[in-house]
Write a protein that holds these residues in place. Structure first.
Motif, PDB file in Angstrom:
ATOM      1  N   SER A  94       0.864  -1.176   0.000  1.00  0.00           N
ATOM      2  CA  SER A  94       0.000   0.000   0.000  1.00  0.00           C
ATOM      3  C   SER A  94       0.897   1.222   0.000  1.00  0.00           C
TER       4      SER A  94
ATOM      5  N   VAL B 248      -6.575   3.112 -10.080  1.00  0.00           N
ATOM      6  CA  VAL B 248      -7.814   2.441  -9.685  1.00  0.00           C
ATOM      7  C   VAL B 248      -8.720   2.209 -10.899  1.00  0.00           C
ATOM      8  N   GLU B 249      -8.889   3.225 -11.749  1.00  0.00           N
ATOM      9  CA  GLU B 249      -9.774   3.088 -12.904  1.00  0.00           C
ATOM     10  C   GLU B 249      -9.272   2.065 -13.916  1.00  0.00           C
TER      11      GLU B 249
ATOM     12  N   GLY C 102      -7.576  -0.578 -13.101  1.00  0.00           N
ATOM     13  CA  GLY C 102      -7.525  -1.873 -12.444  1.00  0.00           C
ATOM     14  C   GLY C 102      -6.125  -2.331 -12.049  1.00  0.00           C
TER      15      GLY C 102
ATOM     16  N   ARG D 105      -6.031  -1.264  -6.337  1.00  0.00           N
ATOM     17  CA  ARG D 105      -7.346  -1.038  -5.742  1.00  0.00           C
ATOM     18  C   ARG D 105      -7.197  -0.012  -4.623  1.00  0.00           C
ATOM     19  N   PRO D 106      -8.291   0.612  -4.241  1.00  0.00           N
ATOM     20  CA  PRO D 106      -8.207   1.541  -3.109  1.00  0.00           C
ATOM     21  C   PRO D 106      -7.705   0.777  -1.871  1.00  0.00           C
TER      22      PRO D 106
ATOM     23  N   ALA E 121      -7.952   4.721   1.653  1.00  0.00           N
ATOM     24  CA  ALA E 121      -8.336   5.170   0.311  1.00  0.00           C
ATOM     25  C   ALA E 121      -8.775   6.635   0.290  1.00  0.00           C
TER      26      ALA E 121
ATOM     27  N   VAL F 114      -3.281   3.565  -2.569  1.00  0.00           N
ATOM     28  CA  VAL F 114      -3.661   2.411  -3.372  1.00  0.00           C
ATOM     29  C   VAL F 114      -2.961   1.172  -2.834  1.00  0.00           C
TER      30      VAL F 114
ATOM     31  N   GLU G 268      -1.747  -6.155  -4.875  1.00  0.00           N
ATOM     32  CA  GLU G 268      -1.854  -7.462  -4.221  1.00  0.00           C
ATOM     33  C   GLU G 268      -0.520  -8.142  -3.979  1.00  0.00           C
TER      34      GLU G 268
END
Length: 117
Positions: free
Chosen positions: A45, A57-58, A60, A63-64, A69, A74, A77
């Motif tokens: 993060s 985020v948009e 992909g 993720r937030p 967030a 962000v 994984e």
């Protein structure tokens, strides 16, 4: 990027410290403020700019980040799936964003240059 390379890149930034908190996560701070963290599971993060947040985020790519967030963080994984140069750039940008929010006195005490105007 390996966890060891990530740690080396984060700690190479000026006035950075690493602490273990929040259930064993590696937390990287400048002036006592968090700019990046790596969980035990290997997720990353990181603080990003408003524009980077929207794009990552948009599209992909990220993720937030849970709990963070709203402050434009962000989450990725798996650190191992990310390119080293890209991660170094995000670390430097996150460090700069957080350091810029420190007081002038705190930046001076840490040997950080004033933020660009």
């Amino acid at each position: 990027m390996s966890p060891e390379a990530f740690e080396a890149a984060a700690l190479a930034l000026p006035a950075t410290e690493k602490v273990i908190q929040w259930g064993g996560a590696d937390v990287y701070k400048v002036g006592g403020r968090v700019f990046a963290l790596r969980t035990l599971e290997g997720a990353l993060s990181i603080k990003v700019s408003d524009i980077a947040y929207a794009v990552l985020v948009e599209t992909g790519r990220a993720r937030p980040a849970p709990y963070l967030a709203r402050a434009k963080w962000v989450a990725f994984e798996a650190l191992e799936d990310l390119g080293a140069e890209e991660v170094r750039g995000w670390l430097a940008a996150a460090h700069a964003l957080v350091a810029a929010k420190l007081t002038r006195k705190a930046r001076a005490e840490l040997g950080l240059s004033p933020p660009a105007v």
